[in-house]
Motif scaffolding. Structure first.
Motif, short mmCIF file in Angstrom:
data_model
loop_
_atom_site.label_atom_id
_atom_site.label_comp_id
_atom_site.label_asym_id
_atom_site.label_seq_id
_atom_site.Cartn_x
_atom_site.Cartn_y
_atom_site.Cartn_z
N GLY A 166 67.45 15.84 45.35
CA GLY A 166 67.38 14.85 45.01
C GLY A 166 68.69 14.29 44.94
O GLY A 166 69.55 12.84 45.51
N LEU A 167 69.09 14.93 44.19
CA LEU A 167 70.57 14.63 43.96
C LEU A 167 71.62 15.03 44.48
O LEU A 167 72.95 14.09 44.76
CB LEU A 167 70.85 15.66 41.88
N VAL A 168 71.27 15.78 44.68
CA VAL A 168 72.72 16.42 46.12
C VAL A 168 72.37 15.62 47.39
O VAL A 168 73.31 14.54 48.26
CB VAL A 168 72.30 17.40 46.77
N THR A 182 74.18 12.11 46.03
CA THR A 182 75.46 11.51 45.73
C THR A 182 75.91 11.55 46.96
O THR A 182 77.56 10.77 47.29
CB THR A 182 75.62 13.56 45.32
N ARG A 183 75.51 12.16 47.95
CA ARG A 183 75.96 12.03 49.28
C ARG A 183 75.97 10.45 49.91
O ARG A 183 77.62 9.80 50.43
CB ARG A 183 75.56 12.55 50.27
N ASN A 220 80.99 13.88 44.32
CA ASN A 220 80.59 15.04 44.65
C ASN A 220 79.52 16.08 43.58
O ASN A 220 79.15 15.18 42.21
CB ASN A 220 82.48 15.58 44.40
N VAL A 221 78.98 17.10 44.14
CA VAL A 221 77.82 17.92 43.81
C VAL A 221 78.06 19.24 43.86
O VAL A 221 78.67 19.38 43.97
CB VAL A 221 76.96 17.13 43.88
N ILE A 222 77.80 19.40 41.86
CA ILE A 222 78.23 21.42 42.11
C ILE A 222 76.94 21.42 41.79
O ILE A 222 76.34 21.41 41.34
CB ILE A 222 79.15 21.46 40.29
N LEU A 223 76.84 23.01 42.91
CA LEU A 223 75.93 23.65 42.43
C LEU A 223 76.24 24.83 41.94
O LEU A 223 76.22 25.57 42.17
CB LEU A 223 75.26 24.06 44.04
N ILE A 281 88.36 14.73 48.13
CA ILE A 281 87.29 15.09 48.95
C ILE A 281 86.26 14.38 48.17
O ILE A 281 85.71 13.63 46.99
CB ILE A 281 87.12 16.91 47.19
N SER A 282 85.32 13.94 48.50
CA SER A 282 84.67 12.72 48.41
C SER A 282 82.70 13.27 49.14
O SER A 282 83.44 13.32 50.35
CB SER A 282 84.33 11.66 48.23
N GLY A 283 81.78 13.59 48.64
CA GLY A 283 80.54 13.31 48.81
C GLY A 283 80.02 14.76 49.99
O GLY A 283 78.76 15.26 50.07
N ALA A 284 80.99 16.05 49.11
CA ALA A 284 80.99 17.35 49.27
C ALA A 284 79.87 18.37 48.30
O ALA A 284 80.07 17.34 46.75
CB ALA A 284 82.50 17.80 48.63
#
Ligand code: NAI
Length: 255
Positions: free
Chosen positions: A160-162, A165-166, A178-181, A236-239
């Protein structure tokens, strides 16, 4: 790549331990004023920073799952510094439980910390971040994209967090989001799997499934956070950035 965050103000949640602490330290070393927040004020107070950076290091107890606490924290930050350049939604917890054992309380807690909190903190911080052409970095997990077992609720919150972020990146394009996994990172959160020698054995076994041959270090996630917050990532955005030593490049049947 030398990062320079001089004159910038950074808010990190869950900054008393593990990845959040490494992120806060990295920003401090790169010249930022860091507001390190956590639900555990004693742990925050036990953190020591180099004396020459102490004037740029501020700590505050903040429950990243509590709407009123988040709003009060952002209001305080606004009055204190008048700006916010980077928000890192990092606070988290892990539980090992099968779906059959999931209680309503466990679902509510994980949802509140891992998903509701980042949504509310992002919303509260957006006006300040927009003024500063700032950035949000959310810390999700590879659990959002692999099925490891025993983490269904955690995984669903991270997925859900991913997605959040988008949408954030699309709706509020002035702020890069952006989101880090992260993969398996050696932090106290791994105590959810066991303690002492049993935990060390689990870590050694995990390492055999990681192409890079070892667990990640919190500082290696912090490097990615600083990159995504910096001018080097201006477009870089939404990545989604996976930082996992190759785990998700490995066929699932070998895990
Ligand atoms: P950690 O246990 O070392 O640190 C988590 C911090 O969050 C602690 O200081 C804790 O007090 C704080 N916290 C917990 N609930 C809070 C709340 N309601 N409000 C404010 N602070 C709260 O764990 P770690 O590994 O540093 O985890 C950081 C983030 O990274 C989490 O979101 C976690 O899900 C994520 N992550 C960690 C991985 C790992 O292998 N260590 C892998 C993938 C993601």
């Amino acid at each position: 790549m030398a990062f320079d965050f001089s004159g910038k103000v950074v808010l990190v949640t869950g900054a008393a331990s593990g990845i959040g602490l490494a992120v806060a330290r990295h920003f401090l070393a790169a010249g930022a004023t860091v507001v390190a927040t956590d639900i555990d004020p004693d742990a925050l107070l036990s953190v020591t920073v180099p004396p020459e950076t102490a004037s740029r290091w501020r700590t505050r107890r903040l429950d990243a799952a509590d709407a009123a606490d988040i709003e009060a924290g952002v209001d305080w930050l606004s009055r204190e510094f008048g700006r916010l350049d980077v928000l890192v939604n990092n606070a988290g917890l892990a539980r090992l439980e099968s779906i059959s054992d999931l209680t309503e309380a466990a679902i509510d807690l994980q949802f509140a910390v891992l998903l509701k909190g980042p949504m509310l903190a992002s919303k509260a911080a957006l006006p300040l971040l927009a003024e500063a052409d700032g950035a949000i970095v959310n810390i999700a997990s590879i659990a959002a994209i692999i099925q490891a077992g025993g983490h269904a609720c955690y995984s669903a919150c991270k997925a859900g967090l991913v997605k959040f972020t988008r949408d954030l990146a699309k709706e509020h394009a002035r702020v890069r989001s952006n989101v880090i996994l992260p993969g398996f990172i050696d932090t106290p959160i791994l105590k959810a799997y066991g303690e002492g020698a049993a935990l060390e054995a689990i870590k050694a076994d995990l390492a055999t499934h990681i192409p890079r041959g070892r667990l990640g270090r919190p500082e290696e996630i912090a490097d990615a956070v600083l990159f995504l917050s910096s001018p080097f990532a201006a477009y870089i955005s939404g990545a989604e950035l996976v930082v996992d030593g190759g785990v998700t490049a490995t066929p699932l049947e070998t895990m």
